[in-house]
Design an enzyme around this catalytic site. Structure first.
Site, PDB file in Angstrom:
ATOM      1  CG  ASP A   1       5.028   0.644   0.158  1.00  0.00           C
ATOM      2  OD1 ASP A   1       4.000   0.263  -0.420  1.00  0.00           O
ATOM      3  OD2 ASP A   1       6.175   0.426  -0.261  1.00  0.00           O
TER       4      ASP A   1
HETATM    5  C1  GLC Z   1       9.367   2.889  -1.646  1.00  0.00           C
HETATM    6  C2  GLC Z   1       8.683   1.782  -2.395  1.00  0.00           C
HETATM    7  C3  GLC Z   1       7.581   2.316  -3.276  1.00  0.00           C
HETATM    8  C4  GLC Z   1       6.678   3.212  -2.479  1.00  0.00           C
HETATM    9  C5  GLC Z   1       7.458   4.300  -1.766  1.00  0.00           C
HETATM   10  C6  GLC Z   1       6.611   5.145  -0.879  1.00  0.00           C
HETATM   11  O1  GLC Z   1      10.102   3.660  -2.540  1.00  0.00           O
HETATM   12  O2  GLC Z   1       9.602   1.048  -3.167  1.00  0.00           O
HETATM   13  O3  GLC Z   1       6.838   1.270  -3.802  1.00  0.00           O
HETATM   14  O4  GLC Z   1       5.760   3.766  -3.338  1.00  0.00           O
HETATM   15  O5  GLC Z   1       8.462   3.725  -0.984  1.00  0.00           O
HETATM   16  O6  GLC Z   1       6.198   4.465   0.258  1.00  0.00           O
HETATM   17  C1  GLC Z   2       9.178   0.817   4.361  1.00  0.00           C
HETATM   18  C2  GLC Z   2       9.710   2.093   3.762  1.00  0.00           C
HETATM   19  C3  GLC Z   2       9.054   2.377   2.456  1.00  0.00           C
HETATM   20  C4  GLC Z   2       9.158   1.173   1.584  1.00  0.00           C
HETATM   21  C5  GLC Z   2       8.658  -0.089   2.278  1.00  0.00           C
HETATM   22  C6  GLC Z   2       8.905  -1.282   1.412  1.00  0.00           C
HETATM   23  O1  GLC Z   2       7.844   0.945   4.611  1.00  0.00           O
HETATM   24  O2  GLC Z   2       9.526   3.194   4.596  1.00  0.00           O
HETATM   25  O3  GLC Z   2       9.668   3.486   1.860  1.00  0.00           O
HETATM   26  O4  GLC Z   2       8.397   1.378   0.448  1.00  0.00           O
HETATM   27  O5  GLC Z   2       9.323  -0.258   3.484  1.00  0.00           O
HETATM   28  O6  GLC Z   2       8.485  -2.472   1.966  1.00  0.00           O
END
Ligand code: GLC
Ligand code: GLC
Length: 816
Positions: free
Chosen positions: A483
């Site tokens: 993300d």
């Molecule tokens: C969080 C989110 C997931 C994403 C991950 C890596 O766990 O829930 O959707 O893949 O972060 O950014």
């Molecule tokens: C932030 C976190 C990530 C998560 C995301 C969800 O970027 O670092 O882990 O997946 O929020 O919106």
């Protein structure tokens, strides 16, 4: 140091002192009503949606930590204490908290008075039950005053914590004997209320927080309890609470049990009132009658135990390594069910008001629970698919109550569509139910745009095919699985969300990870096409996959590992040419999972590089070197201090990808090493550093660049649960559902002498014994099915047939 131990026979984790390094919690509820419950009775509960229908209040990031829950205050001849330790931090002569499957038990004692509390949500009802027993262990008579205490949330948890100009004027309750009703907003548009009841007559009650606590007091000093007399306060505005005052006389050795119920009740629009201003209590009466004796509560708990026993009976493990066995057989699956119920909404790190259900997250979670609740997985798939856009892309999140896509977060995460294929393939391999492909499912929640689920899969597949960049690799869009890799974002505004801010679509930034996911999951799509008489589509798919693999070969290989991405300027990310972020875990794990580079040595090289550069004692970090500075062109990944979260934290979710990849190379020792490093049971005696529950996975453990290397955060709601379960059950122990049946393909440490797995699969039970007397890491010498050896092709394929006869089948596997 350890703060407890596993009781495997009871399927419980037993916490032996209350001052754990962080609240160690459990989840109550498995259908519509849920509670979060900490080892000191902290937490809260809600009906279906943690944001919209929250029954009790909880203050996140509060001081002290974890103040607020379902509390019982005891006054023993002037000695006031809280048997769950919090909120008074009472000195206890004895304390134990057992977190089990859907229930928790706290027992403690002080000064000859023993207390026990069993808390759970019964099957099929919308309430929490707290069965409380007081026992006089002294040799004198005791006169005890007990006060229950909960604080009501004014339903919408977000409003509850922000809209005080309104909230302080709307709180309303009704008191009827031993039942306290919370009816805020019932006078207007709500047709639900909460009830907090006990099954015995009470001395008195309180429902106004300030009256109960006393001016400027905290939960640790409720004046009413010290006074020993309830004030019978009726809340009007401000903060409605529920407290019962019970007097118990206990002779030496005598016990008394009380059943407290905290319930959620609904009335039909036209049956809201009994008489003007008085709520219709029929649904509460029905609910409370069911649980008005200790025996009834015990029966409900026994039914809950049966439910979990049969659920977890679908996959069991026995092995010499008890840590692995208990995690794979009990806790990992339990956590998968919790992620099924919660997605990423409510934990001690997720406030229950922020995130809905993730499109990607929910599809991946499914990999971990589809064998437990296949029918519910089926409807989950249809819910998720209904939020897909007609072009194959998807809302990144949807709301559990409405099942509608969440506009606030929007879309553009270009890996999302592929996870739908991944989830559906897992469902079909588990169940053999191709019929799901013919289900009509809306696009964008619009019935007029409905088409079959198969068409949804095709749109998913095509979305990737048609959204490629200059190197023929998939465009990343807003981000991919990571993300925080926001290559088209360029955010300069403080506080702006990297996930929702307007995206400048470069048409250039590409993701090698999405390419690898496509190469991994695409073949399942092709296979589904073949098996449903869509040969032409299968061929088209296979060509597209081959082309993608070629693009990875040509533009996704960096010499010693797989690249991660190309940024909006076409510059490499995850290359030895970069200053920071030279190597990333995700693309390497996934490319090898997709068998890329297995035959030419690149796979081995990539995984060796991962070990060389990313390994740490607590797992594999996400990237190295950590980004020292914020990079406009990379986004959130570079916003985190080095070693945390996506910036080189140990993001546990992707570690099992490397585990699985290692099994593709047949390296069972290394696969298990990567498995065990992030598995919490192996770090039980390291709890002062790790801090979080030793029975569940955390999303992140601080990486080697972090000040607190080894400290875990964000336990419970993480894709780590599903992926580690896939890695241990399907790839290490190697009991893997495939389209034709149950494949046997173990890849284990050479020191593991063998193991037993029982697996319920498509209507039959497989009792599988694997013998590794030979001490190998991979390879099967023989398979015996119900006394008959498989030979030739059948042995090579190693796929157990689908019996579907409701019987138990004995499988003996010899490795070698
Ligand atoms: C969080 C989110 C997931 C994403 C991950 C890596 O766990 O829930 O959707 O893949 O972060 O950014
Ligand atoms: C932030 C976190 C990530 C998560 C995301 C969800 O970027 O670092 O882990 O997946 O929020 O919106």
């Amino acid at each position: 140091m350890q703060y407890g131990y596993f009781d495997d026979n009871a399927r419980e984790y037993v916490i032996t002192r209350p001052d754990t390094p962080y609240p160690w919690i459990n989840y109550l509820g498995c259908e519509d009503f849920f509670g979060l419950f900490s080892n000191t009775s902290g937490g809260y509960c809600f009906y279906r949606d943690a944001r919209m229908l929250r029954l009790t209040r909880y203050r996140y990031n509060n001081v002290p930590t974890d103040a607020g829950g379902r509390y019982f205050y005891l006054r023993d001849e002037g000695d006031v204490w809280t048997p769950s330790w919090m909120p008074m931090k009472s000195a206890l002569d004895r304390y134990e908290c057992r977190h089990g499957m859907g229930y928790s038990k706290i027992s403690s004692a002080r000064n000859g008075l023993a207390f026990s509390q069993v808390s759970f949500v019964p099957l099929h009802d919308t309430c929490e039950i707290h069965k409380v027993t007081l026992t006089n262990e002294s040799n004198i008579d005791k006169r005890i005053d007990m006060f229950s205490f909960i604080e009501f949330c004014l339903w919408n948890a977000n409003d509850d914590m922000t809209n005080f100009q309104r909230n302080f004027s709307i709180g309303e309750v009704e008191i009827d004997g031993s039942r306290i009703y919370h009816k805020t907003e019932y006078r207007e548009r709500r047709n639900h209320y909460a009830v907090w009841a006990v099954n015995v007559p009470i001395e008195g009650f309180d429902t106004d927080r300030q009256t109960f606590l006393g001016l400027y007091n905290g939960f640790d000093h409720p004046q009413t309890v010290f006074d020993g007399e309830a004030k019978n306060s009726a809340a009007s505005g401000w903060a409605p609470v529920g407290s019962h005052h019970i007097k118990a006389r206990l002779a030496p050795g005598e016990s008394k049990t009380f059943v407290f119920v905290l319930g959620y009740c609904e009335n039909h629009e036209d049956q809201k009132w009994e008489r003007p201003g008085v709520i219709n209590k029929k649904p509460a009466n029905t609910l409370l009658e069911k649980y008005d004796t200790p025996i009834a509560a015990d029966k409900a708990l026994a039914a809950l135990n049966e439910y979990w026993k049969s659920l977890l009976g679908r996959f069991t493990v026995d092995a010499e390594d008890k840590k692995m066995a208990r995690m794979a057989g009990i806790w990992n699956q339990y956590q998968c069910m919790v992620t099924f119920n919660m997605s990423r909404s409510a934990s001690y790190f997720e406030s229950g008001i922020g995130r809905g259900m993730g499109f990607r997250d929910s599809n991946q979670d499914l990999l971990g629970f589809v064998h437990l609740v296949p029918e519910r997985a089926r409807s989950r798939i249809l819910d998720i698919a209904a939020t897909q856009f007609p072009d194959g892309s998807a809302y990144h999140q949807y709301q559990p109550l409405t099942k509608r896509g969440n506009n606030e977060v929007g879309s553009g995460f270009n890996d999302d569509p592929l996870w739908l294929i991944c989830g559906v393939a897992a469902y079909i391999k588990e169940t053999g139910d191709y019929g799901i492909l013919n289900e009509k499912v809306p696009f964008d929640n619009n019935e007029t745009l409905a088409d079959t689920l198969f068409v949804h899969l095709k749109r998913s597949f095509d979305y990737t095919v048609t959204h490629v960049g200059p190197h023929g690799l998939p465009l990343i869009g807003r981000a991919d699985w990571n993300d925080c890799l926001n290559l088209n974002c360029f955010s300069k505004t403080p506080g702006e969300s990297f996930q929702t801010t307007a995206n400048y679509e470069s048409g250039v930034a590409e993701s090698v990870l999405i390419a690898a996911i496509f190469a991994f999951t695409g073949p399942d799509y092709a296979e589904i096409c073949r098996r449903t008489n869509r040969a032409e589509e299968a061929e088209y798919a296979e060509k597209a996959i081959a082309k993608m693999i070629e693009a990875i070969d040509q533009h996704g290989w960096d010499g010693s590992w797989f690249l991660r991405a190309y940024d909006a300027y076409g510059k490499k990310i995850g290359s030895h040419e970069c200053e920071d972020g030279k190597i990333f875990i995700e693309s390497n794990g996934f490319a090898v999972m997709a068998d890329i580079g297995i035959n030419d040595g690149r796979a081995r090289k990539a995984l060796d590089s991962v070990k060389e550069h990313l390994e740490s004692p607590y797992g594999i970090v996400l990237l190295q070197p950590a980004y020292k500075d914020y990079h406009l062109e990379l986004g959130e990944v570079s916003s985190y201090p080095p070693g945390y979260k996506e910036n080189a934290g140990i993001f546990c979710h992707n570690n099992p990808w490397v585990t699985i990849a290692e099994t593709r190379l047949g390296r069972g020792n290394r696969a298990f090493e990567t498995y065990a490093k992030i598995c919490p049971a192996y770090r039980e005696d390291d709890s002062d550093l790790r801090r979080l529950e030793p029975y569940v996975y955390a999303q992140m453990v601080a990486g080697k660049d972090a000040v607190r290397h080894g400290e875990a955060k964000n336990s419970w709601l993480t894709g780590t649960a599903a992926w580690t379960f896939v890695s241990i059950s399907q790839y290490i122990l190697g009991v893997r559902p495939v389209f034709d049946g149950l494949m046997i393909d173990p890849c284990i440490p050479s020191s593991m002498k063998g193991f037993t797995v029982t697996r319920h699969f498509r209507g039959a039970d497989y009792h599988i014994t694997v013998d590794n007397g030979a001490g190998v890491e991979k390879g099967i010498k023989s398979i015996m099915v119900d006394g008959n050896y498989l030979d030739g092709e059948a042995l090579k394929k190693a796929v157990l047939p689908v019996f579907g006869d409701g019987k138990v089948h004995k499988i003996v596997v010899v490795m070698g």
